[in-house]
Design a protein around this motif. Sequence first.
Motif, PDB file in Angstrom:
ATOM      1  N   GLU A   1      39.556  51.297  55.521  1.00 45.26           N
ATOM      2  CA  GLU A   1      38.950  50.766  56.747  1.00 45.26           C
ATOM      3  C   GLU A   1      38.570  51.879  57.736  1.00 45.26           C
ATOM      4  OE1 GLU A   1      41.510  47.701  54.869  1.00 45.26           O
ATOM      5  OE2 GLU A   1      41.825  49.800  55.460  1.00 45.26           O
ATOM      6  N   MET A   2      39.135  53.082  57.548  1.00 42.62           N
ATOM      7  CA  MET A   2      38.835  54.188  58.462  1.00 42.62           C
ATOM      8  C   MET A   2      37.694  55.069  57.960  1.00 42.62           C
ATOM      9  SD  MET A   2      40.673  54.114  61.218  1.00 42.62           S
ATOM     10  CE  MET A   2      40.638  55.815  61.823  1.00 42.62           C
ATOM     11  N   ILE A   3      37.211  54.818  56.750  1.00 47.05           N
ATOM     12  CA  ILE A   3      36.134  55.653  56.187  1.00 47.05           C
ATOM     13  C   ILE A   3      34.873  55.534  57.038  1.00 47.05           C
ATOM     14  CG2 ILE A   3      34.582  55.933  54.213  1.00 47.05           C
ATOM     15  CD1 ILE A   3      36.903  55.118  52.394  1.00 47.05           C
ATOM     16  N   GLY A   4      34.361  56.675  57.421  1.00 46.66           N
ATOM     17  CA  GLY A   4      33.129  56.710  58.203  1.00 46.66           C
ATOM     18  C   GLY A   4      33.313  56.492  59.690  1.00 46.66           C
ATOM     19  N   PHE A   5      34.535  56.235  60.140  1.00 43.14           N
ATOM     20  CA  PHE A   5      34.786  55.990  61.571  1.00 43.14           C
ATOM     21  C   PHE A   5      35.437  57.219  62.197  1.00 43.14           C
ATOM     22  CE2 PHE A   5      37.766  54.709  64.934  1.00 43.14           C
ATOM     23  CZ  PHE A   5      36.851  54.220  65.854  1.00 43.14           C
ATOM     24  N   LYS A   6      34.940  57.625  63.344  1.00 42.00           N
ATOM     25  CA  LYS A   6      35.523  58.752  64.074  1.00 42.00           C
ATOM     26  C   LYS A   6      36.171  58.224  65.354  1.00 42.00           C
ATOM     27  CE  LYS A   6      33.357  62.718  64.044  1.00 42.00           C
ATOM     28  NZ  LYS A   6      34.288  63.684  63.409  1.00 42.00           N
ATOM     29  N   PRO A   7      37.472  58.468  65.557  1.00 42.44           N
ATOM     30  CA  PRO A   7      38.151  57.979  66.764  1.00 42.44           C
ATOM     31  C   PRO A   7      37.595  58.655  68.020  1.00 42.44           C
ATOM     32  CG  PRO A   7      39.724  58.770  65.112  1.00 42.44           C
ATOM     33  CD  PRO A   7      38.372  59.201  64.661  1.00 42.44           C
ATOM     34  N   PRO A   8      37.822  58.059  69.189  1.00 42.50           N
ATOM     35  CA  PRO A   8      37.384  58.684  70.438  1.00 42.50           C
ATOM     36  C   PRO A   8      37.876  60.126  70.559  1.00 42.50           C
ATOM     37  CG  PRO A   8      38.123  56.452  70.865  1.00 42.50           C
ATOM     38  CD  PRO A   8      38.438  56.732  69.423  1.00 42.50           C
ATOM     39  N   GLY A   9      36.947  61.029  70.860  1.00 40.14           N
ATOM     40  CA  GLY A   9      37.303  62.439  70.982  1.00 40.14           C
ATOM     41  C   GLY A   9      37.508  63.131  69.653  1.00 40.14           C
TER      42      GLY A   9
ATOM     43  N   SER B   1      45.159  59.494  78.287  1.00 45.15           N
ATOM     44  CA  SER B   1      44.078  59.031  79.163  1.00 45.15           C
ATOM     45  C   SER B   1      42.786  59.806  78.925  1.00 45.15           C
ATOM     46  CB  SER B   1      44.495  59.164  80.630  1.00 45.15           C
ATOM     47  OG  SER B   1      45.599  58.326  80.919  1.00 45.15           O
ATOM     48  N   SER B   2      42.929  61.097  78.579  1.00 47.45           N
ATOM     49  CA  SER B   2      41.740  61.935  78.395  1.00 47.45           C
ATOM     50  C   SER B   2      40.934  61.518  77.166  1.00 47.45           C
ATOM     51  CB  SER B   2      42.145  63.407  78.265  1.00 47.45           C
ATOM     52  OG  SER B   2      42.796  63.651  77.026  1.00 47.45           O
ATOM     53  N   LEU B   3      41.547  60.705  76.294  1.00 45.36           N
ATOM     54  CA  LEU B   3      40.854  60.265  75.082  1.00 45.36           C
ATOM     55  C   LEU B   3      40.518  58.780  75.111  1.00 45.36           C
ATOM     56  CD1 LEU B   3      42.905  62.361  72.534  1.00 45.36           C
ATOM     57  CD2 LEU B   3      40.483  62.632  73.063  1.00 45.36           C
ATOM     58  N   ALA B   4      40.392  58.244  76.321  1.00 49.30           N
ATOM     59  CA  ALA B   4      39.975  56.849  76.463  1.00 49.30           C
ATOM     60  C   ALA B   4      38.558  56.681  75.913  1.00 49.30           C
ATOM     61  CB  ALA B   4      40.026  56.445  77.931  1.00 49.30           C
ATOM     62  N   PRO B   5      38.193  55.470  75.508  1.00 53.64           N
ATOM     63  CA  PRO B   5      36.838  55.242  74.961  1.00 53.64           C
ATOM     64  C   PRO B   5      35.759  55.673  75.953  1.00 53.64           C
ATOM     65  CG  PRO B   5      38.227  53.320  74.632  1.00 53.64           C
ATOM     66  CD  PRO B   5      38.989  54.237  75.530  1.00 53.64           C
ATOM     67  N   PRO B   6      34.606  56.076  75.440  1.00 49.60           N
ATOM     68  CA  PRO B   6      33.530  56.583  76.299  1.00 49.60           C
ATOM     69  C   PRO B   6      33.110  55.606  77.404  1.00 49.60           C
ATOM     70  CG  PRO B   6      33.032  57.000  73.988  1.00 49.60           C
ATOM     71  CD  PRO B   6      34.251  56.155  74.015  1.00 49.60           C
ATOM     72  N   GLY B   7      33.197  54.307  77.132  1.00 49.99           N
ATOM     73  CA  GLY B   7      32.759  53.318  78.121  1.00 49.99           C
ATOM     74  C   GLY B   7      33.763  53.024  79.212  1.00 49.99           C
ATOM     75  N   CYS B   8      34.926  53.670  79.180  1.00 50.27           N
ATOM     76  CA  CYS B   8      35.984  53.403  80.152  1.00 50.27           C
ATOM     77  C   CYS B   8      35.551  53.867  81.544  1.00 50.27           C
ATOM     78  CB  CYS B   8      37.261  54.123  79.723  1.00 50.27           C
ATOM     79  SG  CYS B   8      38.616  53.977  80.917  1.00 50.27           S
ATOM     80  N   LYS B   9      35.695  52.977  82.528  1.00 53.36           N
ATOM     81  CA  LYS B   9      35.342  53.319  83.908  1.00 53.36           C
ATOM     82  C   LYS B   9      36.606  53.360  84.758  1.00 53.36           C
ATOM     83  CE  LYS B   9      30.712  51.288  83.749  1.00 53.36           C
ATOM     84  NZ  LYS B   9      30.726  51.022  82.311  1.00 53.36           N
ATOM     85  N   GLY B  10      36.723  54.389  85.595  1.00 52.64           N
ATOM     86  CA  GLY B  10      37.905  54.521  86.440  1.00 52.64           C
ATOM     87  C   GLY B  10      39.076  55.070  85.657  1.00 52.64           C
ATOM     88  N   ARG B  11      40.268  54.879  86.193  1.00 52.81           N
ATOM     89  CA  ARG B  11      41.469  55.393  85.547  1.00 52.81           C
ATOM     90  C   ARG B  11      41.797  54.541  84.325  1.00 52.81           C
ATOM     91  NH1 ARG B  11      47.684  55.958  87.885  1.00 52.81           N
ATOM     92  NH2 ARG B  11      48.275  57.726  86.573  1.00 52.81           N
ATOM     93  N   PRO B  12      41.919  55.161  83.146  1.00 51.41           N
ATOM     94  CA  PRO B  12      42.183  54.378  81.937  1.00 51.41           C
ATOM     95  C   PRO B  12      43.519  53.642  82.017  1.00 51.41           C
ATOM     96  CG  PRO B  12      41.492  56.614  81.386  1.00 51.41           C
ATOM     97  CD  PRO B  12      41.752  56.598  82.857  1.00 51.41           C
TER      98      PRO B  12
ATOM     99  N   ALA C   1      34.479  49.305  67.079  1.00 56.53           N
ATOM    100  CA  ALA C   1      33.352  49.173  68.013  1.00 56.53           C
ATOM    101  C   ALA C   1      33.430  50.204  69.138  1.00 56.53           C
ATOM    102  CB  ALA C   1      33.319  47.762  68.600  1.00 56.53           C
ATOM    103  N   GLY C   2      34.519  50.971  69.154  1.00 58.46           N
ATOM    104  CA  GLY C   2      34.650  52.027  70.160  1.00 58.46           C
ATOM    105  C   GLY C   2      35.128  51.544  71.515  1.00 58.46           C
ATOM    106  N   ASN C   3      35.848  50.412  71.550  1.00 55.16           N
ATOM    107  CA  ASN C   3      36.269  49.842  72.826  1.00 55.16           C
ATOM    108  C   ASN C   3      37.757  49.990  73.115  1.00 55.16           C
ATOM    109  OD1 ASN C   3      33.678  49.019  73.580  1.00 55.16           O
ATOM    110  ND2 ASN C   3      33.858  47.131  72.380  1.00 55.16           N
TER     111      ASN C   3
END
Length: 469
Positions: A124-132, A202-213, A299-301
């Motif tokens: 299930e992880m093939i082809g997926f890159k985690p945040p950061g 916190s520094s590796l929160a998803p790209p769409g994260c707004k404000g403090r994770p 989905a990167g969320n």
Amino acid sequence: MAFDEMLTAENHPRPPYKTYHDWYANQDAAHLIRKTQDAENIFRRTGITFAVYGHADSSEKLIPFDIIPRIISAREWRKLAQGIEQRVLALNAFLDDIYHKQEIIKAGRIPRELIEKNVAFLPEMIGFKPPGGVYTHIVGTDIVRTGEDQFYVLEDNARTPSGVSYMLENRETMMQMFPELFTLNKVQRVEDYPRQLRQSLSSLAPPGCKGRPRVAVLTPGIYNSAYYEHSFLADQMGVELVEGSDLRVIDGRVKMRTTRGYEAIDVLYRRVDDDFLDPLTFRPDSALGIPGIMDVYRAGNITIANAPGTGIADDKAIYSYMPEIVEFYTGRKALLENVPTWRCSEPDSLKYVLEHLEELVVKEVHGSGGYGMLVGPTATKKECEEFAKKLAARPGNYIAQPTLALSTVPIFVNKGIAPRHVDLRPYVLVSDKVKIIPGGLTRVALKQGSLVVNSSQGGGTKDTWVLED
């Protein structure tokens, strides 16, 4: 003869221990006995326990704590830290590679079947890159020492390394009982680990994260052997401790039930195994995970730490290839050596191991906590014979290693001090940089002559001091 970390052959203190040795010489034994009892009372009041599975007498036990610190010089630590950082970066590159291009397999450095037939490898992880691009957010690298400058990596804990709460509680207890020692010795800090952990996550929160994770710790619940640590870390980080039943997927996000309704989580520090993480993807009977979390993840969320599928880096058969892995991804020889390892899946190695069982330590490739292993030199003839049958039936399930002469450090006993064997688990935080906490958890075999340091097998812990220059 084991290397004594405190005393030379002439019974003189080695440089890191000199100040402590002089202080100890002026202490009253009865006073130190009382201090040992005080430490036990502190641990009992705090509720620092661990579970021992398979024991009918008691499921929760106090972890034994020794009041004599293990002391490491700044020079020794720099050498260790460089080797650990190299190894952790190589592990992360390896995980990224095997779930993408699999260059290391194509290059013939690791057998394809060792990856693809490994139960810890997640398709299930093939082809997926985690945040950061980070898979191993928290790593515990087990180190043993055999001489003045001889350190070896015993194993890599890249899934959910435990024990960091003991490191922190050991330090707090020592500072409370012996504040004068921290005036005499310049000891590097470990106390800000929870802050650094939250910052790193916190520094590796998803790209769409707004404000403090928003960060949360996912626990299997109060009956888990490491529940104390889960609740301790959540409290120290100032984040929520949640169980699977507290979470649900709503509008493509993982949300936590609160008094204000459901609120989204950005980073989940999970202490639940892969198999139980998502009943829609893995075990359908799991009540510990969150249905649909893997879809949210892909989905990167949400960020999941450590990433699903990192367990393959814990595999002891993979460990035996770590020199090749480090060189393949870093272009340099490993700064920290592996313990020599026989892979029992290979016929010649299996033959050697079966013929030398009484000399070797044999471990399950997915084992942990000291369970399911044979320590040949201390095993009976009958135990060796029974283990040989299990080994012959499932050779791919085991690796074997020589019994190293692990270094010793002093522990406090009623008659004074006595040497006991130890290992060390430094903790590493990985984000856009690698942060190695100066010290870690020293585990000590409390029984004379024993090489088994696991708390589940009767071992204890002690505070680990890394001195400043």
